[in-house]
Design an enzyme around this catalytic site. Structure first.
Site, PDB file in Angstrom:
ATOM      1  N   SER A  54       9.020   4.050  -4.095  1.00  0.00           N
ATOM      2  CA  SER A  54       9.435   3.104  -3.055  1.00  0.00           C
ATOM      3  C   SER A  54       9.717   1.744  -3.668  1.00  0.00           C
ATOM      4  CB  SER A  54       8.339   2.958  -1.996  1.00  0.00           C
ATOM      5  OG  SER A  54       8.604   1.878  -1.117  1.00  0.00           O
TER       6      SER A  54
ATOM      7  N   TYR B 238      -0.361   1.799   1.298  1.00  0.00           N
ATOM      8  CA  TYR B 238       0.907   2.461   0.998  1.00  0.00           C
ATOM      9  C   TYR B 238       1.503   1.933  -0.305  1.00  0.00           C
ATOM     10  CZ  TYR B 238       5.834   3.778   1.477  1.00  0.00           C
ATOM     11  OH  TYR B 238       7.092   4.272   1.257  1.00  0.00           O
TER      12      TYR B 238
END
Length: 678
Positions: A555, A568
């Site tokens: 990400s 996350y």
């Protein structure tokens, strides 16, 4: 389809081809003759519709038929230059074609056109080939069928065989068909119904005679220690051996695999005569063109250990390659096509089953089906007499036939990822599904792994049948579940080449609101899950010795710091460093490890749909449905990122264009300056 004769032919062909007792996949051919109006003269003309080269009877359609003028086809008899030049007649078939389009006429066209019958079937039934390959097949044919079916000694398919069968029918008015030595059967009839009935009668009569008169143990008594292992033990051993065997079978060129542990295979390998019979090889041309002239057979008992089995398989592979090269050298001449590779296409492991190989899954599966056909043929022949296939020189003339080589050269160019096998986690939806779709479109076999088995199987079904994709259950946080999914992959397709760590989830919370359970959940699925998948997949990749790719869907957040996503982002940073660590460690095995850093993939995203989108929208003070547009406007390119953009990057990373790239992270975020890699 306007001509009734042709319509009846297609219906008959589909019925015959739908039942494997009648013929193998893509084996045999059928024809019908009938009248049609010649558009040039306006007069009636007799035409023949015949299954074209490479088609399959069970799925035959009008497009798969070659259409020829019977008068012109039969006129070729007057210019036939003789047996030594009969291959030239195949090119001559083009000058007998009627109309535009249609399939390419096959080598068996003469058999159909020269025989004086309105409808002709040429089939490869196991029962018929058992008689055709029996040492006393001619006598058996007379005993079983009387003067109704005539024996034809082995002759390679071609124009002369058509002449032979035409002469036999003319001399034997009571005959309804032939047993073709070493090959199959041919039957005929005045109507489509009669031809079909005659074909089925020959097949069923041969099968009934074998069943009634066969010896009790056609493959000999049981061989001590070679019986089938229990189901779970058998599958576990198969999964452990599969990557090694695939690597051996891919020495010359990459292969896809198929595993079969059917009763026919296991019983054959448990019998004392299997070493002698496997050495004799297959007989029917359709069989050994798919299976090579003989298989490679592990000569150890069923309970042999994995390490012992691997060591022996490696020795046998070296010997097999030398033997196959010697076979080629003994039989090749200056006009022979180049050797197509010396690796086995069929590998038999007592107590475990059969591994078959091909350029794609369908070819590998069909090769296995054909060897089961060969086992059935050997059982029938040995039960009545003894198995006596055509000799080596004749097998070579078929395998390295210039006409077969031309057929291979006409095949479409393989897609970029042909013969490669991909495992994508979290692939039932969103980014993972888009990746699976792209990899399959580029020719890869795809294993869709997801926590939800039903959704994984549904996503796989959308890509096509099981020759293209399968769905498996995978809780990536559980090592046993990961190993089970990888075992399913290697048993389905032979091994692994591409692994995409995509499974993920996200809980958007501020630091003080993030619980220990939140932290553990995200790290278990993404950091730990990626580690477990990579670790267990790497064992397969290393065992194959074919290199491979591991790709992490990380990400933008792995390098960008933002509010309310500590768990996350931390786990994404963990994944990003796994890429670098594994690239450094696995490079010596030819395994590339790379990552992709997407951002703002809202459309179709499972993560955004599960609450992350609503939370992010609230954080930015916008409506959730506007989140994709919002993310696009904060990028340099002002473009929304969709799952297919990530899939494109995956394809590029595992394509030959980036064969020398490892340890790389590719941003797929439309340009986020704060996440530029430094």
């Amino acid at each position: 389809m306007t001509n009734q004769a042709a319509a009846d032919l297609i219906a008959r062909s589909n019925r015959l081809g739908a039942d494997p007792k009648n013929t193998n996949y893509a084996g045999g051919n059928t024809s019908a003759k009938g009248l049609e109006t010649d558009p040039v003269t306006g007069e009636p003309v007799e035409l023949m519709w015949v299954k074209g080269s490479g088609g399959d009877l069970g799925t035959l359609s009008e497009a798969g038929l070659a259409v020829l003028r019977v008068d012109r086809l039969r006129a070729l008899v007057d210019v036939y230059p003789g047996l030594d030049r009969e291959d030239e007649m195949v090119a001559a078939f083009d000058f007998t074609l009627h109309g535009k389009g249609g399939a390419t006429p096959s080598i068996d066209t003469a058999m159909h056109g020269l025989v004086d019958a309105a409808h002709v079937d040429h089939l490869h039934p196991d029962s018929g080939i058992a008689i055709a390959t029996a040492a006393d097949g001619e006598a058996l044919t007379a005993t079983i069928f009387g003067d109704t079916v005539v024996w034809v000694p082995w002759r390679r398919p071609g124009f002369q065989l058509g002449l032979d069968i035409a002469a036999i029918k003319a001399k034997n008015p009571a005959a309804i068909g032939c047993i073709l030595g070493g090959h199959g059967i041919t039957a005929w009839g005045d109507t489509s119904e009669a031809a079909e009935a005659n074909s089925l009668w020959i097949i069923d009569t041969a099968a009934a005679y074998i069943a009634e008169h066969s010896t009790a143990e056609p493959f000999g008594p049981a061989l001590e220690g070679f019986g089938a292992l229990p189901d779970a033990e058998r599958r576990a051993k198969a999964a452990a051996l599969a990557p090694v065997i695939r690597g051996l079978a891919s020495t010359d060129k990459p292969m896809v695999g198929h595993f079969t542990d059917s009763a026919e295979v296991l019983d054959f390998l448990a019998s004392s005569e299997h070493p002698r019979l496997t050495a004799l090889g297959t007989s029917c041309p359709d069989h050994f063109l798919r299976t090579k002239v003989k298989p490679m057979v592990l000569d150890l008992p069923a309970d042999a250990g994995i390490d012992e089995s691997i060591a022996r398989l490696q020795e046998l592979h070296t010997a097999y390659r030398a033997d196959y090269q010697a076979y080629y050298d003994r039989n090749a001449d200056a006009a022979s096509p180049a050797i197509r590779g010396a690796d086995p296409l069929i590998v038999l492991v007592p107590g475990v089953g059969m591994f078959s190989y091909g350029a794609n899954k369908q070819t590998a599966r069909v090769a296995g089906e054909f060897y089961v056909n060969a086992i059935n043929v050997m059982r029938g022949a040995e039960g009545l007499s003894s198995y006596a296939p055509i000799d080596e020189a004749e097998k070579f003339r078929i395998e390295y036939w210039a006409l077969e080589e031309a057929k291979l050269q006409r095949m479409p160019k393989p897609k970029p990822l042909a013969s490669r096998i991909a495992l994508v986690t979290g692939a039932a939806s969103g980014i993972g599904k888009a990746i699976a779709v792209r990899l399959a479109a580029e020719g890869a076999c795809v294993v869709i792994a997801d926590l939800d088995l039903v959704k994984a199987q549904a996503a796989a079904a959308e890509l096509g049948g099981t020759d293209v994709a399968i769905g498996v259950a995978a809780d990536v946080s559980n090592e046993a579940a990961v190993q089970a999914a990888i075992d399913e992959a290697v048993l389905a397709f032979g091994g692994l080449d591409l692994v995409v760590n995509n499974a993920g989830l996200s809980l958007s919370k501020a630091l003080l609101d993030t619980t220990e359970a939140d932290w553990d959940l995200q790290h278990n699925v993404m950091a730990k899950g990626s580690f477990l998948v990579s670790k267990n997949a790497a064992r397969v990749l290393i065992a194959q010795k074919l290199g491979g790719d591991i790709i992490y869907i990380s990400s933008k957040n792995s390098v960008f710091a933002g509010p309310n996503n500590v768990a996350y982002s931390a786990t994404k940073a963990d994944q990003a460093h796994q890429v670098r660590l594994l690239a450094a460690e696995l490079g010596e095995h030819g395994i590339k490890v790379n990552g992709i850093n997407p951002d703002g993939v809202v459309r179709g995203s499972g993560i955004f749909a599960s609450g992350w989108g609503a939370n992010r929208a609230a954080t930015y003070g916008i409506e959730e449905e506007d989140l994709g547009k919002f993310y696009a406007q904060r990028t340099i390119l002002k473009r929304e990122v969709v799952p297919e953009n990530v899939a494109n990057a995956v394809f590029v990373l595992c394509s030959s264009d980036l064969s020398h790239t490892t340890g790389l992270h590719i941003p797929v975020d439309a340009g986020v300056a704060a996440a530029f890699l430094r």
